[in-house]
Design a protein around this motif. Structure first.
Motif, PDB file in Angstrom:
ATOM      1  N   ALA A  57       0.827  -1.217   0.000  1.00  0.00           N
ATOM      2  CA  ALA A  57       0.000   0.000   0.000  1.00  0.00           C
ATOM      3  C   ALA A  57       0.855   1.257   0.000  1.00  0.00           C
ATOM      4  N   VAL A  58       1.842   1.293   0.870  1.00  0.00           N
ATOM      5  CA  VAL A  58       2.693   2.486   0.960  1.00  0.00           C
ATOM      6  C   VAL A  58       3.583   2.588  -0.276  1.00  0.00           C
ATOM      7  N   GLY A  59       4.076   1.460  -0.765  1.00  0.00           N
ATOM      8  CA  GLY A  59       4.931   1.477  -1.957  1.00  0.00           C
ATOM      9  C   GLY A  59       4.204   2.024  -3.175  1.00  0.00           C
ATOM     10  N   PHE A  60       2.984   1.560  -3.395  1.00  0.00           N
ATOM     11  CA  PHE A  60       2.236   2.088  -4.539  1.00  0.00           C
ATOM     12  C   PHE A  60       1.827   3.542  -4.314  1.00  0.00           C
ATOM     13  N   SER A  61       1.524   3.904  -3.075  1.00  0.00           N
ATOM     14  CA  SER A  61       1.226   5.314  -2.774  1.00  0.00           C
ATOM     15  C   SER A  61       2.435   6.172  -3.088  1.00  0.00           C
ATOM     16  N   ARG A  62       3.579   5.650  -2.764  1.00  0.00           N
ATOM     17  CA  ARG A  62       4.823   6.358  -3.052  1.00  0.00           C
ATOM     18  C   ARG A  62       5.025   6.529  -4.558  1.00  0.00           C
ATOM     19  N   ALA A  63       4.742   5.463  -5.311  1.00  0.00           N
ATOM     20  CA  ALA A  63       4.893   5.533  -6.766  1.00  0.00           C
ATOM     21  C   ALA A  63       3.914   6.528  -7.375  1.00  0.00           C
ATOM     22  N   VAL A  64       2.739   6.635  -6.818  1.00  0.00           N
ATOM     23  CA  VAL A  64       1.715   7.533  -7.377  1.00  0.00           C
ATOM     24  C   VAL A  64       1.896   8.966  -6.881  1.00  0.00           C
ATOM     25  N   TYR A  65       2.117   9.131  -5.577  1.00  0.00           N
ATOM     26  CA  TYR A  65       2.126  10.472  -4.974  1.00  0.00           C
ATOM     27  C   TYR A  65       3.515  11.020  -4.690  1.00  0.00           C
ATOM     28  N   GLY A  66       4.556  10.233  -4.920  1.00  0.00           N
ATOM     29  CA  GLY A  66       5.916  10.680  -4.653  1.00  0.00           C
ATOM     30  C   GLY A  66       6.422  11.634  -5.721  1.00  0.00           C
ATOM     31  N   LEU A  67       7.630  12.100  -5.541  1.00  0.00           N
ATOM     32  CA  LEU A  67       8.214  13.108  -6.437  1.00  0.00           C
ATOM     33  C   LEU A  67       8.323  12.647  -7.890  1.00  0.00           C
ATOM     34  N   LYS A  68       8.662  11.379  -8.096  1.00  0.00           N
ATOM     35  CA  LYS A  68       8.848  10.903  -9.471  1.00  0.00           C
ATOM     36  C   LYS A  68       7.523  10.647 -10.177  1.00  0.00           C
ATOM     37  N   GLY A  69       6.509  10.280  -9.431  1.00  0.00           N
ATOM     38  CA  GLY A  69       5.188  10.064 -10.010  1.00  0.00           C
ATOM     39  C   GLY A  69       5.052   8.748 -10.760  1.00  0.00           C
TER      40      GLY A  69
END
Length: 150
Positions: A57-69
């Protein structure tokens, strides 16, 4: 930037937790298990499963909402290798999880029905394979973070 940092920090803590939890499972799962150890294994494995879900959950959230997108990740082969490795860890964890559930069911019916040493050893092999794949994930993650797909 704060969102990316918070998600990254949580993700890293969860991944390190997975290593700790699987290590605890391996330490507990040794021949000569008693009833308390079987119950502990069931509890530790449940925590391992919950932690794994949180990593996803956090990993995909990171991929979606993180700096790289998401655009950076969706077409990146290393991201999908990482996901594949994690899926492999999950697949390898099914056998030990099913064993721990079975052992606990057996114990509830008969407090003296403990797993044989052979059963324990067989499941330790699966946990060691899980650990081997799990170790590869941060290596792929380091390459992914540095854009090494070129």
């Amino acid at each position: 930037m704060w969102t990316d940092f918070i998600l990254a920090a949580i993700h890293h803590v969860l991944v390190f937790s997975l290593f700790a939890i699987i290590s605890v499972e391996i330490v507990y799962a040794k021949p000569g298990l008693n009833a308390d150890a079987v119950r502990r294994l069931g509890l530790v494995d449940a925590i391992y499963g919950l932690c794994s879900l949180l990593v996803i959950a956090v990993g995909f959230s990171r991929a979606v909402y993180g700096l790289k997108g998401w655009d950076y990740y969706e077409g990146n082969i290393l991201f999908w290798v990482k996901i594949g490795l994690f899926a492999g860890v999950g697949a390898l964890s099914i056998k030990p999880t099913m064993a721990f559930l079975s052992w606990n069911r057996r114990l509830r019916k008969d407090p003296n029905d403990l797993p044989s040493d052979a059963e324990v050893k067989a499941n330790r092999k699966w946990m060691h394979m899980e650990t081997t794949l799990l170790i590869l994930i941060p290596i792929v993650a380091a390459a992914l973070a540095r854009g090494m797909t070129d």
